[in-house]
Design an enzyme around this catalytic site. Structure first.
Site, mmCIF file in Angstrom:
data_model
loop_
_atom_site.group_PDB
_atom_site.id
_atom_site.type_symbol
_atom_site.label_atom_id
_atom_site.label_comp_id
_atom_site.label_asym_id
_atom_site.label_seq_id
_atom_site.Cartn_x
_atom_site.Cartn_y
_atom_site.Cartn_z
ATOM 1 N NE ARG A 1 -3.682 2.046 2.429
ATOM 2 C CZ ARG A 1 -4.115 2.626 3.508
ATOM 3 N NH1 ARG A 1 -3.826 2.106 4.678
ATOM 4 N NH2 ARG A 1 -4.846 3.688 3.454
ATOM 5 C CB VAL A 2 1.475 3.870 -2.355
ATOM 6 C CG1 VAL A 2 2.197 5.195 -2.467
ATOM 7 C CG2 VAL A 2 2.225 2.803 -3.121
ATOM 8 C CD GLN A 3 4.206 7.656 2.745
ATOM 9 O OE1 GLN A 3 4.543 6.694 3.389
ATOM 10 N NE2 GLN A 3 4.872 8.795 2.758
ATOM 11 C CD GLN A 21 3.398 -0.703 -3.204
ATOM 12 O OE1 GLN A 21 2.890 0.198 -3.860
ATOM 13 N NE2 GLN A 21 3.045 -0.972 -1.964
#
Length: 157
Positions: A1-3, A21
């Protein structure tokens, strides 16, 4: 998951987090990507981001709706744009995120990053829907904000 704020991390580290990622998901290891703690250097620059939205500060930041008549993005050295649904003729509805564009500025210090964002926001043009642009400009020109003396209660105050 990317912020949500991954663009800030990317700007100050030089690492493309999304690409990394994807590479990791395809089987690459962090060392194969050159991403070990000893290869990630401390940041030497500052980055700051504004989320320009169709939210109207005068109405408790409720998203505005309508058709965008004019849409002109800023540009320049040290400015990164991650855009959303903004273009002339776009129909802005209440059914999606109100984000138009994330404007990120990178500079040698906090005040210079803020100055770049101020310039970019002043260049940015949107007509047809309300935006939070004036609110963002007010924050970026606030002395306490520029000095880094604010807390999470800053906006509410």
């Amino acid at each position: 998951r990317v912020q949500v704020e991954h663009t800030i991390t990317e700007e100050i580290t030089g690492i493309d987090i999304v690409q990394s990622q994807i590479m990791i998901a395809s089987g690459k290891t962090l060392p194969e990507l050159g991403l070990t703690q000893d290869t990630i250097h401390p940041p030497t620059q500052y980055a700051m981001q504004c989320r320009v939205t169709t939210e109207n500060p005068a109405h408790d930041f409720r998203p505005d709706t309508g058709t965008i008549d004019v849409f002109r993005m800023p540009c320049g050295f040290g400015i990164r744009l991650d855009d959303g649904p903004g273009f002339p003729g776009a129909k802005i509805t209440p059914h999606y995120d109100s984000l138009l564009v994330k404007i990120t500025a990178k500079a040698r210090n906090r005040k210079d990053a803020a100055a770049k964002l101020i310039r970019a926001l002043r260049e940015f043009r949107v007509r047809g829907v309300q935006t939070n642009k004036s609110f963002l400009l007010n924050v970026l020109q606030n002395r306490e904000f520029l000095e880094g003396e604010v807390t999470t209660g800053f906006i509410a105050a």
